[in-house]
Design an enzyme around this catalytic site. Structure first.
Site, PDB file in Angstrom:
ATOM      1  N   GLY A 263     -23.314  13.104 -27.231  1.00  0.00           N
ATOM      2  CA  GLY A 263     -22.128  13.795 -27.733  1.00  0.00           C
ATOM      3  C   GLY A 263     -20.952  13.738 -26.768  1.00  0.00           C
ATOM      4  O   GLY A 263     -21.046  13.158 -25.680  1.00  0.00           O
TER       5      GLY A 263
ATOM      6  N   ARG B 203     -29.797  11.529 -33.624  1.00  0.00           N
ATOM      7  CA  ARG B 203     -29.312  10.521 -34.577  1.00  0.00           C
ATOM      8  C   ARG B 203     -28.309   9.572 -33.941  1.00  0.00           C
ATOM      9  O   ARG B 203     -28.364   8.364 -34.155  1.00  0.00           O
ATOM     10  CB  ARG B 203     -28.639  11.210 -35.767  1.00  0.00           C
ATOM     11  CG  ARG B 203     -29.604  12.036 -36.583  1.00  0.00           C
ATOM     12  CD  ARG B 203     -29.559  11.635 -38.058  1.00  0.00           C
ATOM     13  NE  ARG B 203     -30.703  12.171 -38.768  1.00  0.00           N
ATOM     14  CZ  ARG B 203     -30.724  13.377 -39.336  1.00  0.00           C
ATOM     15  NH1 ARG B 203     -29.679  14.153 -39.298  1.00  0.00           N
ATOM     16  NH2 ARG B 203     -31.822  13.795 -39.949  1.00  0.00           N
TER      17      ARG B 203
ATOM     18  N   TYR C 285     -20.083  28.195 -37.216  1.00  0.00           N
ATOM     19  CA  TYR C 285     -20.201  27.721 -35.842  1.00  0.00           C
ATOM     20  C   TYR C 285     -20.047  28.891 -34.868  1.00  0.00           C
ATOM     21  O   TYR C 285     -20.843  29.061 -33.938  1.00  0.00           O
ATOM     22  CB  TYR C 285     -19.130  26.657 -35.601  1.00  0.00           C
ATOM     23  CG  TYR C 285     -19.078  26.073 -34.217  1.00  0.00           C
ATOM     24  CD1 TYR C 285     -20.104  25.283 -33.726  1.00  0.00           C
ATOM     25  CD2 TYR C 285     -17.965  26.293 -33.400  1.00  0.00           C
ATOM     26  CE1 TYR C 285     -20.035  24.740 -32.457  1.00  0.00           C
ATOM     27  CE2 TYR C 285     -17.885  25.737 -32.143  1.00  0.00           C
ATOM     28  CZ  TYR C 285     -18.920  24.963 -31.668  1.00  0.00           C
ATOM     29  OH  TYR C 285     -18.844  24.414 -30.419  1.00  0.00           O
TER      30      TYR C 285
ATOM     31  N   LYS D 100     -22.623  30.655 -32.207  1.00  0.00           N
ATOM     32  CA  LYS D 100     -22.336  30.789 -30.771  1.00  0.00           C
ATOM     33  C   LYS D 100     -22.582  32.220 -30.291  1.00  0.00           C
ATOM     34  O   LYS D 100     -23.105  32.438 -29.197  1.00  0.00           O
ATOM     35  CB  LYS D 100     -20.895  30.350 -30.464  1.00  0.00           C
ATOM     36  CG  LYS D 100     -20.690  28.838 -30.557  1.00  0.00           C
ATOM     37  CD  LYS D 100     -21.580  28.100 -29.561  1.00  0.00           C
ATOM     38  CE  LYS D 100     -21.407  26.601 -29.586  1.00  0.00           C
ATOM     39  NZ  LYS D 100     -22.416  25.886 -28.776  1.00  0.00           N
TER      40      LYS D 100
HETATM   41  N1  SER Z   1     -14.153  22.080 -30.005  1.00  0.00           N
HETATM   42  C1  SER Z   1     -14.924  22.941 -30.853  1.00  0.00           C
HETATM   43  C2  SER Z   1     -14.534  22.779 -32.271  1.00  0.00           C
HETATM   44  O1  SER Z   1     -13.386  22.481 -32.513  1.00  0.00           O
HETATM   45  C3  SER Z   1     -14.736  24.393 -30.444  1.00  0.00           C
HETATM   46  O2  SER Z   1     -15.761  24.731 -29.552  1.00  0.00           O
HETATM   47  O3  SER Z   1     -15.321  22.964 -33.127  1.00  0.00           O
END
Ligand code: SER
Length: 321
Positions: free
Chosen positions: A11, A36, A143, A147
């Site tokens: 990544g 992947r 997301y 977190k």
């Molecule tokens: N860079 C990430 C995003 O834009 C934020 O942690 O999803």
């Protein structure tokens, strides 16, 4: 001796973290785990690599045992924009994958787990400017929710199970080696590809959308410095704000335009990513990180833009090596 497993090694951050850790601890002691996305050749050729699906406890556990790992840097994650589209995958990777890593780490008596969080851990009710480290969070994206889950679970494993879990809330990360996939802050990387290739870029966020950002060398340093900090000095563990710079698309376009003659940027808003960006802070108060482990960024907007144009230009073959 450290034996490190890095998940998400292909990544945006993982692909730069692995070489930095190998420099520090020896190439043979840092195992790059992908799933992947193919692992870049420079990482594959320089040290051990493996395939781990973090959604499988057995695979995480087997990788830890097989490579005699004592520290995990858990970098795999589905970023904000894709997570909204693929709730199933986001849940598997960001929630179940994270749980598997912590469980397997605790079960195998690991020394440390590094678990990056994000500005996405904040939400629309959070104070927007100079956001305090400890404040109302309530994110409204999948997301961000994952977190906060990671931050709280990290603290839980730390206090209840004695596993040393640490992490910082990274801002949008700008880098030239590996492009980010499906995040909200990706425009701040894509603008450089547009500027170098076409002298123009169409931005999907509005001109005044201010977000905290950081250049990759600072991000890598923040992760490694936090990992190396004296545990007894830490009052926080998996939820440190780390700041570096904060800008809007129009301010970034102006900085790029000063260095790329004729550069122009127009706007075509993506309502979904705009809504995500509007729920995140403008800037961060990173006093806790500065006090507890002496965090200090090195790159401001100008230094970052200079370095990006030079290195990405070289990568894309438009400037001399
Ligand atoms: N860079 C990430 C995003 O834009 C934020 O942690 O999803």
């Amino acid at each position: 001796m450290r034996r490190i497993l890095v998940t998400g090694a292909a990544g945006q951050i993982g692909s730069e973290l692995v070489p930095a850790l190998r420099k520090l601890y020896g190439a043979d002691n840092v195992v790059a785990a992908g799933h992947r996305t193919p692992i870049p050749d420079d990482i594959k050729l320089a040290g051990p690599c493996t395939t781990v699906d973090v959604c499988s406890y057995e695979e995480v556990d087997a990788a830890i045992r097989h490579h005699h790992v004592d520290t995990v840097y858990h970098m795999s994650s589905i970023l904000s924009a894709l997570a909204e589209e693929r709730r199933d995958v986001a849940h598997q990777v960001n929630i179940n994958g994270l749980y598997n890593v912590l469980e397997a780490s605790a079960a195998n008596g690991l020394e440390r787990v590094m678990l990056p969080s994000s500005i996405a851990a904040f939400g629309p009710d959070t104070p927007r400017d100079n956001t305090p480290n400890d404040t109302l969070q309530r994110p409204n994206t999948l997301y961000g929710i994952s977190k906060v889950f990671g931050e709280l679970l990290g603290e839980y494993y730390c206090s209840k199970l004695g596993l040393d879990v640490r992490g910082a809330r990274l801002p949008g990360i700008i880098s030239w080696k590996t492009e980010p996939t499906a995040g909200t802050t990706d425009y701040a990387v894509a603008i450089f590809y547009g500027a170098i290739r076409d002298r123009r870029y169409t931005c999907y966020l509005g001109p005044d959308t201010r977000l905290p950002m950081m250049y990759m060398p600072d991000a890598i340093r923040s992760i490694i410095d936090l990992a190396q900090a004296d545990f007894d000095k830490l009052k926080h563990h998996a939820d440190f704000n780390v700041g570096a710079m904060s800008f809007t698309p129009s301010e970034l376009a102006e900085a790029v335009g000063k260095r790329v003659p004729g550069f122009t940027m127009d706007y075509e808003l993506d309502p979904r990513r705009q809504a995500i960006a509007d729920s995140w802070p403008n800037s961060l108060d990173d006093g806790a990180a500065r006090r507890e482990w002496a965090w200090a960024p090195r790159y401001d907007l100008g230094a970052m833009v200079d370095d990006m144009l030079e290195n990405l230009g070289r990568k894309l073959g438009t400037t001399k090596a």
